[in-house]
Scaffold this motif. Structure first.
Motif, PDB file in Angstrom:
ATOM      1  N   LEU A   1       2.306  -0.837  11.822  1.00 29.23           N
ATOM      2  CA  LEU A   1       2.500   0.405  11.084  1.00 29.23           C
ATOM      3  C   LEU A   1       3.012   0.163   9.672  1.00 29.23           C
ATOM      4  O   LEU A   1       3.102   1.077   8.874  1.00 29.23           O
ATOM      5  N   MET A   2       3.361  -1.113   9.370  1.00 28.95           N
ATOM      6  CA  MET A   2       3.802  -1.451   8.025  1.00 28.95           C
ATOM      7  C   MET A   2       2.727  -2.226   7.296  1.00 28.95           C
ATOM      8  O   MET A   2       2.987  -3.134   6.517  1.00 28.95           O
ATOM      9  N   THR A   3       1.456  -1.868   7.559  1.00 27.14           N
ATOM     10  CA  THR A   3       0.329  -2.515   6.916  1.00 27.14           C
ATOM     11  C   THR A   3      -0.575  -1.462   6.303  1.00 27.14           C
ATOM     12  O   THR A   3      -0.452  -0.282   6.579  1.00 27.14           O
ATOM     13  N   ALA A   4      -1.512  -1.909   5.476  1.00 25.39           N
ATOM     14  CA  ALA A   4      -2.417  -0.939   4.870  1.00 25.39           C
ATOM     15  C   ALA A   4      -3.668  -1.617   4.370  1.00 25.39           C
ATOM     16  O   ALA A   4      -3.672  -2.793   4.080  1.00 25.39           O
ATOM     17  N   MET A   5      -4.762  -0.850   4.286  1.00 24.39           N
ATOM     18  CA  MET A   5      -5.994  -1.356   3.707  1.00 24.39           C
ATOM     19  C   MET A   5      -5.813  -1.513   2.211  1.00 24.39           C
ATOM     20  O   MET A   5      -5.211  -0.671   1.559  1.00 24.39           O
TER      21      MET A   5
ATOM     22  N   PRO B   1     -11.977   7.228  -3.088  1.00 21.55           N
ATOM     23  CA  PRO B   1     -12.775   7.377  -1.870  1.00 21.55           C
ATOM     24  C   PRO B   1     -12.458   8.698  -1.174  1.00 21.55           C
ATOM     25  O   PRO B   1     -11.317   9.141  -1.135  1.00 21.55           O
ATOM     26  N   ALA B   2     -13.497   9.292  -0.585  1.00 22.29           N
ATOM     27  CA  ALA B   2     -13.330  10.597   0.044  1.00 22.29           C
ATOM     28  C   ALA B   2     -12.321  10.570   1.176  1.00 22.29           C
ATOM     29  O   ALA B   2     -11.660  11.552   1.455  1.00 22.29           O
ATOM     30  N   ALA B   3     -12.178   9.402   1.840  1.00 17.72           N
ATOM     31  CA  ALA B   3     -11.272   9.316   2.975  1.00 17.72           C
ATOM     32  C   ALA B   3      -9.816   9.216   2.560  1.00 17.72           C
ATOM     33  O   ALA B   3      -8.928   9.321   3.382  1.00 17.72           O
ATOM     34  N   VAL B   4      -9.571   9.013   1.259  1.00 17.19           N
ATOM     35  CA  VAL B   4      -8.203   8.857   0.786  1.00 17.19           C
ATOM     36  C   VAL B   4      -7.705  10.162   0.210  1.00 17.19           C
ATOM     37  O   VAL B   4      -8.205  10.649  -0.791  1.00 17.19           O
ATOM     38  N   PRO B   5      -6.708  10.796   0.829  1.00 21.18           N
ATOM     39  CA  PRO B   5      -6.194  12.052   0.280  1.00 21.18           C
ATOM     40  C   PRO B   5      -5.530  11.843  -1.049  1.00 21.18           C
ATOM     41  O   PRO B   5      -4.759  10.910  -1.227  1.00 21.18           O
ATOM     42  N   ASN B   6      -5.868  12.695  -2.010  1.00 22.97           N
ATOM     43  CA  ASN B   6      -5.318  12.565  -3.358  1.00 22.97           C
ATOM     44  C   ASN B   6      -4.258  13.631  -3.560  1.00 22.97           C
ATOM     45  O   ASN B   6      -4.552  14.814  -3.629  1.00 22.97           O
ATOM     46  N   GLU B   7      -2.978  13.190  -3.643  1.00 21.87           N
ATOM     47  CA  GLU B   7      -1.890  14.148  -3.713  1.00 21.87           C
ATOM     48  C   GLU B   7      -1.899  14.983  -4.972  1.00 21.87           C
ATOM     49  O   GLU B   7      -1.235  16.001  -5.049  1.00 21.87           O
ATOM     50  N   THR B   8      -2.664  14.560  -6.007  1.00 20.51           N
ATOM     51  CA  THR B   8      -2.650  15.302  -7.257  1.00 20.51           C
ATOM     52  C   THR B   8      -3.786  16.315  -7.344  1.00 20.51           C
ATOM     53  O   THR B   8      -3.884  17.045  -8.304  1.00 20.51           O
ATOM     54  N   ASP B   9      -4.683  16.339  -6.344  1.00 14.62           N
ATOM     55  CA  ASP B   9      -5.786  17.285  -6.341  1.00 14.62           C
ATOM     56  C   ASP B   9      -5.289  18.598  -5.756  1.00 14.62           C
ATOM     57  O   ASP B   9      -4.947  18.687  -4.587  1.00 14.62           O
ATOM     58  N   THR B  10      -5.243  19.642  -6.574  1.00 12.27           N
ATOM     59  CA  THR B  10      -4.688  20.916  -6.133  1.00 12.27           C
ATOM     60  C   THR B  10      -5.696  21.769  -5.382  1.00 12.27           C
ATOM     61  O   THR B  10      -5.364  22.838  -4.902  1.00 12.27           O
ATOM     62  N   THR B  11      -6.949  21.326  -5.263  1.00  8.35           N
ATOM     63  CA  THR B  11      -7.953  22.086  -4.552  1.00  8.35           C
ATOM     64  C   THR B  11      -7.596  22.153  -3.067  1.00  8.35           C
ATOM     65  O   THR B  11      -7.511  21.133  -2.396  1.00  8.35           O
TER      66      THR B  11
ATOM     67  N   ARG C   1       3.805   1.897  -1.014  1.00  3.17           N
ATOM     68  CA  ARG C   1       2.360   1.751  -0.789  1.00  3.17           C
ATOM     69  C   ARG C   1       1.905   0.323  -1.081  1.00  3.17           C
ATOM     70  O   ARG C   1       1.139  -0.286  -0.317  1.00  3.17           O
ATOM     71  N   GLN C   2       2.406  -0.227  -2.188  1.00  4.80           N
ATOM     72  CA  GLN C   2       2.036  -1.593  -2.552  1.00  4.80           C
ATOM     73  C   GLN C   2       2.537  -2.587  -1.513  1.00  4.80           C
ATOM     74  O   GLN C   2       1.841  -3.557  -1.172  1.00  4.80           O
ATOM     75  N   ALA C   3       3.729  -2.365  -0.990  1.00  6.63           N
ATOM     76  CA  ALA C   3       4.283  -3.260   0.023  1.00  6.63           C
ATOM     77  C   ALA C   3       3.441  -3.231   1.302  1.00  6.63           C
ATOM     78  O   ALA C   3       3.191  -4.264   1.925  1.00  6.63           O
ATOM     79  N   LEU C   4       2.990  -2.039   1.688  1.00  6.79           N
ATOM     80  CA  LEU C   4       2.134  -1.923   2.858  1.00  6.79           C
ATOM     81  C   LEU C   4       0.841  -2.706   2.662  1.00  6.79           C
ATOM     82  O   LEU C   4       0.378  -3.417   3.558  1.00  6.79           O
ATOM     83  N   GLN C   5       0.263  -2.586   1.492  1.00  5.53           N
ATOM     84  CA  GLN C   5      -0.972  -3.299   1.189  1.00  5.53           C
ATOM     85  C   GLN C   5      -0.751  -4.810   1.229  1.00  5.53           C
ATOM     86  O   GLN C   5      -1.557  -5.562   1.807  1.00  5.53           O
TER      87      GLN C   5
ATOM     88  N   ASP D   1     -10.993  -2.491   9.785  1.00  2.00           N
ATOM     89  CA  ASP D   1     -11.774  -1.274   9.986  1.00  2.00           C
ATOM     90  C   ASP D   1     -10.917  -0.085  10.416  1.00  2.00           C
ATOM     91  O   ASP D   1     -11.232   1.063  10.105  1.00  2.00           O
ATOM     92  N   ARG D   2      -9.834  -0.355  11.125  1.00  2.00           N
ATOM     93  CA  ARG D   2      -9.063   0.728  11.730  1.00  2.00           C
ATOM     94  C   ARG D   2      -7.810   1.133  10.960  1.00  2.00           C
ATOM     95  O   ARG D   2      -7.383   2.290  11.037  1.00  2.00           O
ATOM     96  N   VAL D   3      -7.202   0.208  10.255  1.00  2.00           N
ATOM     97  CA  VAL D   3      -5.929   0.498   9.600  1.00  2.00           C
ATOM     98  C   VAL D   3      -6.163   1.112   8.229  1.00  2.00           C
ATOM     99  O   VAL D   3      -6.868   0.535   7.398  1.00  2.00           O
ATOM    100  N   LYS D   4      -5.568   2.279   7.979  1.00  2.00           N
ATOM    101  CA  LYS D   4      -5.708   2.994   6.713  1.00  2.00           C
ATOM    102  C   LYS D   4      -4.327   3.286   6.135  1.00  2.00           C
ATOM    103  O   LYS D   4      -3.471   3.853   6.815  1.00  2.00           O
ATOM    104  N   VAL D   5      -4.132   2.905   4.891  1.00  2.00           N
ATOM    105  CA  VAL D   5      -2.830   3.099   4.265  1.00  2.00           C
ATOM    106  C   VAL D   5      -2.422   4.558   4.247  1.00  2.00           C
ATOM    107  O   VAL D   5      -1.268   4.906   4.490  1.00  2.00           O
ATOM    108  N   ASP D   6      -3.363   5.444   3.992  1.00  2.00           N
ATOM    109  CA  ASP D   6      -3.019   6.858   3.874  1.00  2.00           C
ATOM    110  C   ASP D   6      -2.631   7.472   5.220  1.00  2.00           C
ATOM    111  O   ASP D   6      -1.841   8.415   5.263  1.00  2.00           O
ATOM    112  N   GLU D   7      -3.164   6.928   6.300  1.00  2.00           N
ATOM    113  CA  GLU D   7      -2.761   7.417   7.618  1.00  2.00           C
ATOM    114  C   GLU D   7      -1.312   7.026   7.906  1.00  2.00           C
ATOM    115  O   GLU D   7      -0.562   7.791   8.522  1.00  2.00           O
ATOM    116  N   ILE D   8      -0.936   5.832   7.462  1.00  2.00           N
ATOM    117  CA  ILE D   8       0.451   5.400   7.633  1.00  2.00           C
ATOM    118  C   ILE D   8       1.366   6.255   6.763  1.00  2.00           C
ATOM    119  O   ILE D   8       2.417   6.735   7.203  1.00  2.00           O
ATOM    120  N   ILE D   9       0.967   6.456   5.510  1.00  2.00           N
ATOM    121  CA  ILE D   9       1.769   7.257   4.585  1.00  2.00           C
ATOM    122  C   ILE D   9       1.979   8.667   5.129  1.00  2.00           C
ATOM    123  O   ILE D   9       3.077   9.221   5.050  1.00  2.00           O
TER     124      ILE D   9
END
Length: 214
Positions: free
Chosen positions: A7-11, A76-86, A116-120, A143-151
């Motif tokens: 859980l302390m890892t990331a793509m 990437p579409a799979a990465v949620p962008n916290e600055t997108d207000t849409t 985030r950088q530490a996870l990566q 394939d399975r581990v995603k940084v944004d899912e951990i965040i």
């Protein structure tokens, strides 16, 4: 498969970096590599620390207004962008009920503090070790581990422990040269501290060291 600390890892998010000078409205100047940018924010790598600055904080980038001339990085579409207000409110209220403004502060602090950088980095180190003996297993983890899912799982923890004012103060400090230096120095400081502590214990209990040598 037994992997402690997964859980302390990331793509690793591969985005072409672009060196730039960011002039902030408070008079500070930030130099680093731009890794993503849109009309509302810019993410920049400063001495290995990923930091996000928002439109109301930015005076210009290399003399141009935000989004004026620098190429837009595609997120990437799979990465949620916290600055997108849409549809931001709909997304945020469905994820733990965190206030949208506070959610943005938490995400910014996570970037500024280097989480985030530490996870990566931890992910890459783990993969390198696993790949030596189990390359198929390493690919499965990629394939399975995603940084944004951990965040996303970390957000409620930050929400419970810090107020919005806390987060604003943390962000201000860790965005400063002193804060960045502290973040960069802490890993080496901890490493040397552990080494020195081990030496101390060996001096106090020399018989233990002798028993281990036999």
């Amino acid at each position: 498969m037994r992997i402690l600390g997964i859980l302390m890892t990331a793509m690793f998010l591969s985005v072409a970096a672009q060196a730039a000078t960011i002039n902030l409205t408070d008079g500070r100047q930030v130099q680093g590599d731009i890794v993503s940018q849109d009309s509302k924010s810019v993410q920049v790598n400063v001495d290995g620390v990923s930091m996000t600055y928002y439109a109301d904080e930015i005076k210009d980038i290399d003399g141009h207004p935000l989004g004026g001339s620098a190429p837009q990085a595609v997120i990437p579409a799979a990465v949620p962008n916290e600055t997108d207000t849409t549809n931001q409110t709909a997304v945020n209220t469905s994820e733990g009920g965190i206030d949208p403004d506070k959610r943005a502060l938490i995400l910014k602090f996570i970037d500024v503090f280097g989480t985030r950088q530490a996870l990566q980095n931890n992910f890459q180190l783990m993969i390198q070790q696993i790949e030596k003996d189990k390359p198929d297993e390493a690919q499965k983890i990629r394939d399975r581990v995603k940084v944004d899912e951990i965040i996303e799982r970390l957000l409620p923890i930050y929400d419970r422990n810090f107020t919005s004012d806390d987060l604003k103060s943390f962000i201000a400090f860790y965005s400063s040269p002193e804060g960045r230096k502290l973040i960069i120095t802490i890993p080496e400081l901890m490493k040397e501290s552990v080494q020195e502590s081990v030496k101390y214990m060996e001096e106090k209990f020399p018989e233990v060291k002798q028993d281990q040598a036999q």
